[in-house]
Write a protein that holds these residues in place. Sequence first.
Motif, short mmCIF file in Angstrom:
data_model
loop_
_atom_site.label_atom_id
_atom_site.label_comp_id
_atom_site.label_asym_id
_atom_site.label_seq_id
_atom_site.Cartn_x
_atom_site.Cartn_y
_atom_site.Cartn_z
N VAL A 333 0.84 -1.20 0.00
CA VAL A 333 0.00 0.00 0.00
C VAL A 333 0.88 1.25 0.00
CG1 VAL A 333 -1.72 1.31 1.31
CG2 VAL A 333 -1.89 -1.18 1.15
N ARG A 334 1.98 1.22 0.73
CA ARG A 334 2.92 2.36 0.73
C ARG A 334 3.81 2.34 -0.51
NH1 ARG A 334 3.66 5.43 5.17
NH2 ARG A 334 2.54 4.85 7.07
N ILE A 335 4.26 1.16 -0.89
CA ILE A 335 5.20 1.07 -2.02
C ILE A 335 4.57 1.57 -3.30
CG2 ILE A 335 6.49 -0.56 -3.45
CD1 ILE A 335 6.87 -2.28 -0.95
N VAL A 336 3.28 1.26 -3.51
CA VAL A 336 2.63 1.60 -4.78
C VAL A 336 2.43 3.10 -4.95
CG1 VAL A 336 0.21 1.55 -4.07
CG2 VAL A 336 0.85 0.71 -6.33
N ARG A 337 2.62 3.88 -3.89
CA ARG A 337 2.57 5.34 -4.02
C ARG A 337 3.79 5.87 -4.79
NH1 ARG A 337 1.10 6.83 2.30
NH2 ARG A 337 -0.93 5.79 2.38
N HIS A 338 4.86 5.10 -4.79
CA HIS A 338 6.11 5.55 -5.40
C HIS A 338 6.54 4.68 -6.59
CE1 HIS A 338 6.40 7.97 -1.75
NE2 HIS A 338 6.28 6.86 -1.03
N VAL A 339 6.03 3.47 -6.69
CA VAL A 339 6.41 2.54 -7.75
C VAL A 339 5.14 2.13 -8.50
CG1 VAL A 339 7.55 0.35 -8.31
CG2 VAL A 339 8.31 1.69 -6.34
N PRO A 340 5.17 2.13 -9.83
CA PRO A 340 3.97 1.74 -10.59
C PRO A 340 3.44 0.37 -10.18
CG PRO A 340 5.60 2.70 -12.05
CD PRO A 340 6.27 2.53 -10.72
N ALA A 341 2.12 0.24 -10.18
CA ALA A 341 1.48 -0.99 -9.69
C ALA A 341 1.92 -2.21 -10.47
CB ALA A 341 -0.04 -0.85 -9.75
N HIS A 342 2.08 -2.09 -11.80
CA HIS A 342 2.41 -3.27 -12.59
C HIS A 342 3.78 -3.83 -12.23
CE1 HIS A 342 4.33 -0.07 -14.94
NE2 HIS A 342 5.07 -1.00 -15.52
N GLY A 383 0.58 -12.32 -1.42
CA GLY A 383 0.06 -11.21 -0.64
C GLY A 383 0.12 -9.89 -1.38
N ALA A 384 1.26 -9.62 -2.04
CA ALA A 384 1.41 -8.37 -2.79
C ALA A 384 0.49 -8.34 -4.01
CB ALA A 384 2.87 -8.20 -3.21
N ALA A 385 0.47 -9.42 -4.77
CA ALA A 385 -0.31 -9.44 -6.02
C ALA A 385 -1.81 -9.37 -5.75
CB ALA A 385 0.03 -10.71 -6.81
N GLU A 386 -2.29 -10.09 -4.75
CA GLU A 386 -3.72 -10.11 -4.47
C GLU A 386 -4.22 -8.75 -3.98
OE1 GLU A 386 -6.37 -12.77 -4.33
OE2 GLU A 386 -5.07 -13.10 -6.03
N VAL A 500 3.98 -11.76 -17.09
CA VAL A 500 3.76 -11.16 -18.40
C VAL A 500 2.43 -10.38 -18.40
CG1 VAL A 500 3.38 -11.63 -20.85
CG2 VAL A 500 5.13 -12.90 -19.59
N VAL A 501 1.38 -10.97 -17.84
CA VAL A 501 0.08 -10.30 -17.78
C VAL A 501 0.20 -9.00 -16.98
CG1 VAL A 501 -2.28 -10.45 -16.89
CG2 VAL A 501 -1.24 -12.43 -18.03
N ALA A 502 0.88 -9.03 -15.85
CA ALA A 502 1.02 -7.85 -15.01
C ALA A 502 1.74 -6.72 -15.74
CB ALA A 502 1.76 -8.20 -13.73
N LEU A 503 2.83 -7.05 -16.41
CA LEU A 503 3.62 -6.02 -17.08
C LEU A 503 2.90 -5.41 -18.27
CD1 LEU A 503 7.16 -7.69 -16.93
CD2 LEU A 503 6.31 -5.78 -15.56
N ARG A 504 2.03 -6.18 -18.91
CA ARG A 504 1.34 -5.68 -20.09
C ARG A 504 -0.01 -5.04 -19.73
NH1 ARG A 504 3.01 -7.57 -25.09
NH2 ARG A 504 0.88 -7.47 -25.88
N LEU A 506 -1.47 -4.24 -16.65
CA LEU A 506 -1.61 -3.30 -15.54
C LEU A 506 -0.79 -2.05 -15.71
CD1 LEU A 506 -1.59 -5.70 -12.44
CD2 LEU A 506 -3.47 -5.09 -13.95
N ARG A 507 -0.16 -1.87 -16.85
CA ARG A 507 0.74 -0.74 -17.04
C ARG A 507 0.04 0.60 -16.80
NH1 ARG A 507 5.64 -0.30 -19.24
NH2 ARG A 507 5.56 -2.49 -19.87
N ARG A 508 -1.25 0.70 -17.19
CA ARG A 508 -1.97 1.96 -17.03
C ARG A 508 -2.93 1.93 -15.85
NH1 ARG A 508 -3.49 3.68 -23.29
NH2 ARG A 508 -1.36 3.62 -24.09
N ALA A 509 -2.81 0.97 -14.98
CA ALA A 509 -3.73 0.86 -13.84
C ALA A 509 -3.54 2.05 -12.90
CB ALA A 509 -3.48 -0.44 -13.09
#
Length: 509
Positions: A333-342, A383-386, A500-504, A506-509
Motif C-alpha cells: 500500500v505504501r510502495i505503490v505510491r512511489h512505484v507503478p502498480a504493474h 500477498g502483494a499481487a492479491e 507477463v500479464v502484469a507487465l502488459r 496493468l501498465r496503465r492501472a
Amino acid sequence: MDIRQQTLAIDEATAPRAGAREWVALAVLMLPVLLVSIDNTVLAFALPQISLALEPDAAQQLWMVDAYALVLAGLLVAMGSLGDRFGRRRMLLIGATGFAVVSVLAAFAPTASALIAARAALGLFGAMLMPSTLSLLRSTFPHRDQRRLAIAVWATAFSVGSALGPTVGGLLLEHFAWGSVFLMAVPVLLPLLVLAPLLVRESRDPAPGPIDPLGIALSIAALGALAATIKHVAVEGPDLLAVALLAVAIVAGLGFARRMRSVDEPMLDLDLLRVPAFSGAIAINLLSVVALVGALFFLTQHLQLVEGLSTLDAALLLVPGTIAMVLAGLGVVRIVRHVPAHRVVAVGLASSMAGYLLVALAGDALSPLHVAIAYVLLGAGVGAAETLSNEIVVSTAPPAKAGAASAVSETAYELGAVLGTAVLGGIVSAVYRASIALPDGVASADADAARETLAGALDVAERVQGELGAGIAEAARAAFDQGALWTALTGAALMAAAIVVALRALRRA
C-alpha cells in the motif's frame, strides 16, 4: 459518463473520509472473509484423518475439496448481482446464518458422500458472503486512499485465511476429531450476526434493473460447467463427459454474453472486461490462487506423509509464510505510491515463482526447511499481487455494480482454487500413480489401494508391516515427491505467465 469518469467521480479528494465506526465495521467484515478462505484449504491437513475415517476413493477425496469451490464459483456472479439489488448486508447475513448451520452438519457427516454434499451447501452460502464483503468496502470507504488500505486488509485476510487453513486445521486436529475444522465456523460467525446490523450500513444499487432469471441461470450454468470440466479432466482425463461439460460451459457462456448485451440493465457490464486493467487483475487473481492452493495441496501432504511431521508441527512450519503474506499485502500500500502498480505486482509474482523453483530444484532432497523457505517466497508474492489486483478491480468498476464486479474477481479466486487442487493436485496424483513401483508380493487389493493415494499406500504399509510394508511406504513416498517435482515446475510456469500479464495489462492501472 463512461467507466473511467464514474471511477474518478467517486475518487475525488473531497470524498468523505471514514471514521471509527467504518474501521470497526471493516474488522467485522473480515470475519466471513477469513472463514470462507480458510474453508478453501482447511481440508489440506484434515484429509489424512478423513480418508482413514470415511475411506473415500481418489475421486471422492478430490470432490471433498472441490465441491465447495465448484458451487461457490458457479453462484458468485448471480449472488453478487442479487446483493446489488436486494442489499449487500442482507445477503451477507443470510449467507452467514446458512454457513454456520451447514458447518455443524458437515462436522458430523457419516460418509464421504454426505461430507461432499455438505461442502456443496457451504459453497451456496459462501457465495452469498463473499461478493457482499468486498462490495461493501466500496460504499464504506469512498475515499480512494482509505479504500486502498481497507482492500489491502481485505485481500490480506483472504490470502491469510487460505494460508491459515492448514495451520488452524493442524491446531484443531492435534486435540480434536476432524469435524472440528468445520465447527469453528460457529464461533466466528456469531459475532458477525450480532455486530453487522449495528456497524455495517446497508448498500445496494440505487436504480436496479429487473431481476434477470435467465441471465442468472446462464451464469450459473457457464461457471459451474467450466469448473466441473476442469475438475473432471484433472481426475478422469479428457473423455466424452468432459467434452459435454465444456460444450455446456461454452454455450451457456455465449448465451450469457448475448443476454448481457441485449438487456437494458445487465447484471454484469461486459465492457469492464475490455478494460485491460480490470481483465488483467482478474487473471492475476486466478493465477495467484492457483499457485497458493496448489502448493498447499502437495506441500502439506509432503510434510505429514513423507517427512512424518505431526499435524501441528507441519502447520507451524508454514507460519512464517503466512506472516510474509500479511506483511507483503500491507506493505505494498505504501510502495505503490512511489512505484507503478504493474512493477510491484510483477516483483511479487516473481517471488512466488522463486518459491516454486526452490521446490523443483530440491527434488528428492526436499526438506522441511526447503518447504518453509519456499512458502515464505510464495506467500509474500501472493500477498502483494492479491492486494493490488483486488484494489484495481473494485476501483475500476462503477460503484452501483460493485457487487457484480466483486463477484467476478472472487469467481476468478474460486476457479483458481479449483484449478489449484484439480490441475496441480491432479498432476501430483497422475505422476504418483504412473511412477509408483510397488515391490513384488503385494496383494492385488492392497496394490490398488496403494496406487490411489499416498495416504492409502501408507495405510497398506502399516497393515502389511515388515520388509514388504517398508518397501511399499518407500515406493509411495518416492512417487509422491516425483509428482511434487512436476507440479512445482508447472506452478513456476504459471507464475511466469502471470508476470507477463502484469507487465502488459496493468501498465496503465
